[in-house]
Design a protein around this motif. Sequence first.
Motif, PDB file in Angstrom:
ATOM      1  N   GLN A  44     -57.295 -38.935  62.974  1.00  0.00           N
ATOM      2  CA  GLN A  44     -56.214 -39.165  63.924  1.00  0.00           C
ATOM      3  C   GLN A  44     -55.961 -37.913  64.770  1.00  0.00           C
ATOM      4  N   HIS A  45     -55.215 -38.103  65.838  1.00  0.00           N
ATOM      5  CA  HIS A  45     -54.808 -36.969  66.655  1.00  0.00           C
ATOM      6  C   HIS A  45     -53.982 -35.997  65.827  1.00  0.00           C
ATOM      7  N   GLU A  46     -54.211 -34.714  66.071  1.00  0.00           N
ATOM      8  CA  GLU A  46     -53.488 -33.657  65.356  1.00  0.00           C
ATOM      9  C   GLU A  46     -52.864 -32.711  66.378  1.00  0.00           C
ATOM     10  N   LEU A  47     -51.578 -32.389  66.212  1.00  0.00           N
ATOM     11  CA  LEU A  47     -50.957 -31.398  67.080  1.00  0.00           C
ATOM     12  C   LEU A  47     -51.471 -30.013  66.695  1.00  0.00           C
ATOM     13  N   VAL A  48     -52.054 -29.318  67.644  1.00  0.00           N
ATOM     14  CA  VAL A  48     -52.620 -27.994  67.399  1.00  0.00           C
ATOM     15  C   VAL A  48     -51.609 -26.902  67.737  1.00  0.00           C
ATOM     16  N   ALA A  49     -51.006 -27.000  68.930  1.00  0.00           N
ATOM     17  CA  ALA A  49     -50.061 -25.983  69.382  1.00  0.00           C
ATOM     18  C   ALA A  49     -49.175 -26.576  70.455  1.00  0.00           C
ATOM     19  N   VAL A  92     -62.295 -33.307  70.138  1.00  0.00           N
ATOM     20  CA  VAL A  92     -61.888 -33.422  71.532  1.00  0.00           C
ATOM     21  C   VAL A  92     -60.460 -32.889  71.624  1.00  0.00           C
ATOM     22  N   TYR A  93     -60.249 -31.946  72.529  1.00  0.00           N
ATOM     23  CA  TYR A  93     -58.942 -31.325  72.689  1.00  0.00           C
ATOM     24  C   TYR A  93     -58.246 -31.908  73.912  1.00  0.00           C
ATOM     25  N   TYR A  94     -57.001 -32.313  73.715  1.00  0.00           N
ATOM     26  CA  TYR A  94     -56.222 -32.955  74.768  1.00  0.00           C
ATOM     27  C   TYR A  94     -55.008 -32.108  75.127  1.00  0.00           C
ATOM     28  N   CYS A  95     -54.766 -31.985  76.402  1.00  0.00           N
ATOM     29  CA  CYS A  95     -53.541 -31.360  76.899  1.00  0.00           C
ATOM     30  C   CYS A  95     -52.508 -32.466  77.119  1.00  0.00           C
ATOM     31  N   VAL A  96     -51.285 -32.209  76.669  1.00  0.00           N
ATOM     32  CA  VAL A  96     -50.225 -33.203  76.762  1.00  0.00           C
ATOM     33  C   VAL A  96     -48.984 -32.572  77.379  1.00  0.00           C
ATOM     34  N   TRP A 109     -50.951 -37.690  78.759  1.00  0.00           N
ATOM     35  CA  TRP A 109     -52.181 -37.144  78.169  1.00  0.00           C
ATOM     36  C   TRP A 109     -53.240 -36.887  79.228  1.00  0.00           C
ATOM     37  N   GLY A 110     -53.982 -35.777  79.034  1.00  0.00           N
ATOM     38  CA  GLY A 110     -55.160 -35.540  79.843  1.00  0.00           C
ATOM     39  C   GLY A 110     -56.337 -36.330  79.307  1.00  0.00           C
ATOM     40  N   GLN A 111     -57.504 -36.162  79.944  1.00  0.00           N
ATOM     41  CA  GLN A 111     -58.699 -36.908  79.555  1.00  0.00           C
ATOM     42  C   GLN A 111     -59.391 -36.299  78.348  1.00  0.00           C
ATOM     43  N   GLY A 112     -59.118 -35.041  78.062  1.00  0.00           N
ATOM     44  CA  GLY A 112     -59.724 -34.386  76.914  1.00  0.00           C
ATOM     45  C   GLY A 112     -60.950 -33.569  77.283  1.00  0.00           C
ATOM     46  N   THR A 113     -61.212 -32.548  76.466  1.00  0.00           N
ATOM     47  CA  THR A 113     -62.405 -31.722  76.640  1.00  0.00           C
ATOM     48  C   THR A 113     -63.011 -31.462  75.257  1.00  0.00           C
TER      49      THR A 113
END
Length: 119
Positions: A44-49, A92-96, A109-113
């Motif tokens: 699942q998605h995980e909050l990194v920072a 995959v890292y997403y900016c939110v 949400w961004g598209q991810g990198t």
Amino acid sequence: QVQPVESGGGLVQPGGSLRLSCAASGSIRSINAMDWYRQAPGKQHELVAAITTDGSTNYADSVKGRFTISRVNAKNTVYLQMNSLKPEDTAVYYCVAEHYSGGQTFRFWGQGTQVTVSS
């Protein structure tokens, strides 16, 4: 509406570093906080920072001391400096972008990198 756009992902060896960038466009004045999430295969998605407009930060335990989030409000840009990368950081890292209104939190949400840590 706010549209975050990420850049800076790639392939790096264990122990290496990467810097992710995210530029937000749209209704900029509505952004209250900006986050980096990640999603590894099968997880699942995980909050990194996360970082607020006043510079308060929050990190996942798994990245504390290795990752640093920063923000340039005037440029509506947020960065994630990732050091001492491990294979388990592959995701995959997403900016939110977060907007608070009427007691609710709206996330854009961004598209991810893709970030791949491998030798």
